[in-house]
Design a protein around this motif. Sequence first.
Motif, short mmCIF file in Angstrom:
data_model
loop_
_atom_site.label_atom_id
_atom_site.label_comp_id
_atom_site.label_asym_id
_atom_site.label_seq_id
_atom_site.Cartn_x
_atom_site.Cartn_y
_atom_site.Cartn_z
N TRP A 12 7.74 4.10 -15.63
CA TRP A 12 7.48 3.83 -17.05
C TRP A 12 7.75 2.37 -17.37
N ARG A 13 8.86 1.86 -16.88
CA ARG A 13 9.19 0.46 -17.14
C ARG A 13 8.22 -0.49 -16.44
N ARG A 14 7.68 -0.07 -15.32
CA ARG A 14 6.70 -0.92 -14.63
C ARG A 14 5.40 -1.01 -15.43
N PHE A 15 4.93 0.14 -15.93
CA PHE A 15 3.64 0.16 -16.62
C PHE A 15 3.76 -0.21 -18.10
N PHE A 16 4.94 0.03 -18.68
CA PHE A 16 5.14 -0.28 -20.10
C PHE A 16 6.41 -1.11 -20.27
N ILE A 48 0.84 -1.21 0.00
CA ILE A 48 0.00 0.00 0.00
C ILE A 48 0.87 1.25 0.00
N ILE A 49 1.87 1.28 0.87
CA ILE A 49 2.77 2.43 0.94
C ILE A 49 3.52 2.59 -0.38
N PHE A 50 3.94 1.46 -0.96
CA PHE A 50 4.66 1.52 -2.23
C PHE A 50 3.81 2.16 -3.32
N TRP A 51 2.57 1.74 -3.45
CA TRP A 51 1.72 2.28 -4.51
C TRP A 51 1.36 3.74 -4.26
N ILE A 52 1.16 4.11 -3.02
CA ILE A 52 0.93 5.53 -2.72
C ILE A 52 2.17 6.33 -3.07
N HIS A 53 3.33 5.82 -2.69
CA HIS A 53 4.61 6.46 -3.00
C HIS A 53 4.75 6.66 -4.51
N LEU A 54 4.45 5.63 -5.26
CA LEU A 54 4.59 5.68 -6.71
C LEU A 54 3.61 6.66 -7.34
N ILE A 55 2.35 6.59 -6.95
CA ILE A 55 1.31 7.40 -7.59
C ILE A 55 1.49 8.89 -7.29
N VAL A 56 1.70 9.23 -6.01
CA VAL A 56 1.86 10.65 -5.69
C VAL A 56 3.18 11.17 -6.24
N GLY A 57 4.19 10.29 -6.35
CA GLY A 57 5.45 10.71 -6.95
C GLY A 57 5.28 11.08 -8.41
N ILE A 58 4.49 10.27 -9.15
CA ILE A 58 4.22 10.58 -10.55
C ILE A 58 3.41 11.87 -10.67
N ALA A 59 2.42 12.04 -9.78
CA ALA A 59 1.52 13.20 -9.86
C ALA A 59 2.23 14.51 -9.57
N THR A 60 3.21 14.48 -8.68
CA THR A 60 3.87 15.73 -8.26
C THR A 60 5.31 15.83 -8.74
N GLY A 61 5.78 14.86 -9.48
CA GLY A 61 7.19 14.80 -9.85
C GLY A 61 7.70 16.02 -10.58
N LEU A 62 6.91 16.54 -11.52
CA LEU A 62 7.38 17.68 -12.30
C LEU A 62 7.59 18.90 -11.42
N VAL A 63 6.65 19.17 -10.51
CA VAL A 63 6.79 20.33 -9.62
C VAL A 63 7.95 20.11 -8.65
N ILE A 64 8.12 18.88 -8.17
CA ILE A 64 9.25 18.58 -7.29
C ILE A 64 10.56 18.83 -8.02
N ALA A 65 10.65 18.43 -9.29
CA ALA A 65 11.87 18.66 -10.06
C ALA A 65 12.14 20.15 -10.22
N ILE A 66 11.10 20.93 -10.48
CA ILE A 66 11.26 22.38 -10.63
C ILE A 66 11.75 23.00 -9.33
N MET A 67 11.13 22.63 -8.21
CA MET A 67 11.51 23.20 -6.92
C MET A 67 12.92 22.74 -6.53
N SER A 68 13.27 21.51 -6.87
CA SER A 68 14.61 21.01 -6.54
C SER A 68 15.69 21.73 -7.35
N PHE A 69 15.46 21.88 -8.65
CA PHE A 69 16.46 22.54 -9.49
C PHE A 69 16.62 24.00 -9.11
N THR A 70 15.51 24.70 -8.91
CA THR A 70 15.60 26.11 -8.50
C THR A 70 16.25 26.23 -7.12
N GLY A 71 16.07 25.21 -6.28
CA GLY A 71 16.71 25.22 -4.97
C GLY A 71 18.22 25.17 -5.07
#
Length: 433
Positions: A408-412, A7-30
């Motif tokens: 991506w490799r998991r789903f495709f 359960i934790i794994f799938w929550i981790h995966l799904i929310v990571g995909i949903a917010t990944g782009l914004v996290i990348a932006i905030m990390s790079f600007t950081g």
Amino acid sequence: MRTFRNIIFWIHLIVGIATGLVIAIMSFTGVVIAFEKQFIEWAERDVRTVQPPSPAAPRLPVEELIERVRAARTDGQPSGVTVYPEPTSSVLVSVGRGSVTYVNPFTGEVLGNGATGLRGFLQWNVELHRWLAAGGDNRAVGKAITGATNAVFLFLAISGLYLWWPRKWTLRAMRPSLWFRRGLKGKARDWNWHNVIGFWSLPVLIVLTASGMVISYKWASDLVYTVMGHEAPAKQGPPGSATVKVPAPEVETPRKPMDVLIAEARKTSPTWSSATVRLGGGARPGGAPAQGGRGAEAKGEKGGAAPAQGGRGAEAKGGADGVDAVTVTLREADTWPLFASKQVSLNPFSGEVAKQETYADYNSGRKLRTWLRFLHTGEALGLMGQLVAAIASLGGVFLVYTGFALSWRRFFPRRRTNTAPREEAAAQAEPVA
């Protein structure tokens, strides 16, 4: 236990995909924000120094230097002024928000507005980090998105630690997660990178995201005070931003020149390295420079003309409640914590010190809140802290990349054409951490 882990794994995966782009932006600007101060100091190194006409050459009044800037700049009003003890240092005048002008203190020559292009980029980078560079009414939406994403990133860091936690604490079991391994490709390589970067970045990322929540949410900031046993301030703002009032003179009294007030403030700190006055009355926050400038350079609020140099005291912002003191923020050399400063509030008519406040005067809640503010950029621990924060932020970018690749490799999945080594197959069988 296995079901809960899934359960934790799938929550981790799904929310990571949903917010990944914004996290990348905030990390790079950081990464950029961590070295903002050094970028500015390097780019403006030439206009920061002047050649005194003679060893005993007199300096022009600060008020005259401000007027020179006001005449040269039509795009905003001077909002702060910073002087330095070195005779070869120019005077910095903040204009509006995030813009500065350097002036020769001996001749009054306006030396320029610094690295305007770099400052503009850094300001945009900060806005991208804080509210995705949204403008107008959309700024609140952008800020809500980055605040929520920061909270999600904190969850991803903690849940990643849970998913990483080895079932057996043996070197064989932990080795794939502790260091990069050569010769891996595809999913095994991404899994190795994701776990190694996550493992070494985890402590810093937790500090960065937790401190980010304190900056983003007032309830989180208030919680810091509550945990330390103190009442939270009514307004969320930088330390030292409250206005100090002093009694208004009963008869018409001219204000003391700004040089006199700064000199009186300097007497309280023999090791001062910069002195900043926020124009228009009120106090100047005692934090680090806003745009990476040296010392306690004013970030500059919009508006704010210089205080009047004469007139009846009660008429100068205060009335029956008194008038605003002039607050000088002093940065001191070799102080601890590195971000500490002193606010000295003076009566603008008599020059007497009305109030002094240093980091030592803060209650424990305010001290912790201030530490969290500067731990967020690494400045609290100096250049080494900035470097660690930048590396961890860059690690956040790679965590997003490897997380997306693994997902991506998991789903495709691609059809395998050969048999992978046993070690790679074992790595692929592990859940994404």
